[in-house]
Enzyme design. Structure first.
Site, mmCIF file in Angstrom:
data_model
loop_
_atom_site.group_PDB
_atom_site.id
_atom_site.type_symbol
_atom_site.label_atom_id
_atom_site.label_comp_id
_atom_site.label_asym_id
_atom_site.label_seq_id
_atom_site.Cartn_x
_atom_site.Cartn_y
_atom_site.Cartn_z
ATOM 1 C CG ASP A 230 -2.106 0.965 1.085
ATOM 2 O OD1 ASP A 230 -3.095 0.666 0.404
ATOM 3 O OD2 ASP A 230 -1.993 2.052 1.681
ATOM 4 C CE1 TYR B 118 -5.291 6.741 -0.563
ATOM 5 C CE2 TYR B 118 -5.096 7.226 1.783
ATOM 6 C CZ TYR B 118 -5.209 6.309 0.752
ATOM 7 O OH TYR B 118 -5.234 4.964 1.032
ATOM 8 C CG HIS C 112 -4.379 -4.019 -0.038
ATOM 9 N ND1 HIS C 112 -3.678 -3.540 -1.121
ATOM 10 C CD2 HIS C 112 -4.379 -3.013 0.881
ATOM 11 C CE1 HIS C 112 -3.280 -2.304 -0.879
ATOM 12 N NE2 HIS C 112 -3.684 -1.955 0.322
#
Length: 464
Positions: free
Chosen positions: A224, A370, A427
């Site tokens: 990630d 982000y 993930h």
């Protein structure tokens, strides 16, 4: 064919060639400052010592949590809908009820304090990390490995894999000394007071952290955001990073995307018979990603707005985070009533991760990563087009959000020594399949060491 037509065709071919060169040529490494001050106010003298840290949350925080969990308001789920619309309310009730009546924070806190925690100030921010030094015999080499988590994870994700990486195993004469930092703005690491701290700038902080701890050379691992950060570390600081292992290998260059489009005409030849379905048909995967990327758009544009709601509601926070631990572990679990959360995880360990966000009030600051990483200035760094020559390894778990071929990865990683298609997992590899990930890390680092040995031998012969 007339002379004019031939000239036009020649001009078109030349134009395409120039365009292809421009979008595929290697870009120079950007100049990233190593001492940017991210703390509040102007740069100042701070305590740069390494301080032992222990998780000890105030009782008032826990009492307030219980009050909120006793007063959760639910909306009835739609008939016949499981996790397709997000976290199913009926399943959330069970999670919240367990949290309210059975989850014991003090017991879990003691478990989290099992390993040594520390803090130190890097560029104005108090950075938290867990540091595990293995106790082994002198004939076993100890190698430093920094493992970096992502969102919505934390250092908690690595607790299962710690003993697997610090215990000697057959066939290997080394183990790992582990450094597990919390990304700035996540958990117990202080958040930036100024805008601009994207994943590339976090890579600088992590490099400076390792130097503070005393390591000039080390290995890196991540998934990630962790994969983005370690890739930036390897690209910017090849003199420090001995090798990188990622469980979310990714590259986004014009040429890699062109390859993916061309590959759609012969998918099995491009991606392999067993992997073509992970990439093609492209339209199907595009819409699947579109379905799953709503959170990304919110967090890349308005993290502070959504953060208000998540910070105020522990049940909302749990739903927002745990929905990812269902869908990102296996997309097919969206069609299951309880999201199959308990197929690979247990409720206490899932809530441990949620609690890290809750007790530190870090959900808003975590989402800002982000926003900072998708600014024009950050994207203009174009790190994907700066070649990475550090030895690299990729563990491709079958239920990862996206699949990237080695042909595409070669655009970025020029020394890809290992790329394995894993038998199971999604993930959150360290959390879900720690055994598989640990073995892949060991095999990768063994290849890294062999690479350097051969390189040294070749240099020795050349010097004769």
């Amino acid at each position: 064919m007339g002379k004019c037509c031939r000239m036009l065709i020649f001009a078109a071919i030349a134009g395409i060639a120039v365009l292809y060169y421009q979008i595929t040529k290697e870009l120079p490494k950007p100049n990233i400052p190593l001492d940017t001050w991210w703390g509040p106010g102007k740069p100042q003298n701070v305590d740069i010592s390494i301080r032992p840290f222990k998780i000890n949350i105030n009782n008032k925080v826990i009492e307030n949590l219980k009050l909120k969990l006793n007063d959760v308001q639910y909306t009835l789920p739609l008939e016949g809908i499981n996790f397709e619309y997000g976290f199913n309310t009926d399943s959330l009730k069970k999670i919240v009820d367990f949290w309210r009546t059975q989850y014991n924070w003090r017991e879990r806190e003691a478990l989290l304090n099992k390993y040594p925690h520390f803090k130190t100030n890097i560029q104005g921010l108090d950075i938290h990390y867990v540091h595990i030094k293995p106790q082994v015999s002198k004939n076993i080499e100890v190698l430093p490995l920094v493992m970096i988590h992502g969102w919505p994870g934390s250092f908690v994700e690595f607790y299962k894999i710690i003993p697997m990486l610090t215990t000697p195993r057959a066939g290997y004469n080394f183990v790992f000394e582990l450094i597990l930092p919390s990304i700035p703005g996540y958990g117990f690491s202080q958040a930036a007071a100024k805008p601009g701290l994207g994943s590339t700038q976090v890579a600088v902080i992590m490099r400076n952290l390792m130097e503070r701890i005393g390591f000039k050379k080390y290995y890196v691992q991540g998934g990630d955001w962790g994969s983005m950060i370690i890739s930036a570390m390897s690209t910017l600081f090849p003199e420090n990073v001995l090798g990188q292992h990622s469980n979310m290998c990714f590259v986004n260059t014009p040429s890699s995307n062109i390859k993916a489009i061309i590959g759609s005409f012969f998918p099995e030849s491009f991606a392999g018979t067993g992997n073509a379905h992970k990439m093609y048909p492209m339209s199907e995967h595009f819409f699947t990603l579109l379905e799953e990327m709503g959170y990304l758009h919110l967090q890349a544009t308005k993290p502070d707005t959504v953060g208000v709601a998540l910070r105020d509601s522990p049940a909302g926070l749990a739903a927002y985070i745990l929905e990812k631990f269902s869908t990102w572990t296996n997309r097919s679990w969206r069609s299951v009533k309880d999201g199959n959360l308990l197929l690979k995880y247990n409720i206490p360990e899932l809530l441990d991760n949620v609690m890290i966000y809750y007790v530190t009030d870090s959900i808003t600051t975590s989402m800002r990563l982000y926003a900072e990483s998708f600014t024009k200035a950050h994207l203009a760094l174009n790190l994907d087009r700066v070649r990475n020559h550090v030895p690299a390894a990729c563990a491709k778990f079958p239920n990862e959000l996206a699949y990237v071929t080695d042909c595409q990865l070669a655009e970025k990683y020029k020394t890809l020594l290992q790329s394995n298609d894993m038998p199971s997992g999604g993930h959150f590899a360290a959390f879900e399949e720690p055994g598989l990930l640990a073995e892949d890390i060991f095999t990768a680092v063994k290849k890294f060491k062999e690479f350097y040995s051969k390189k040294a031998e070749s240099q020795k012969k050349a010097d004769l």
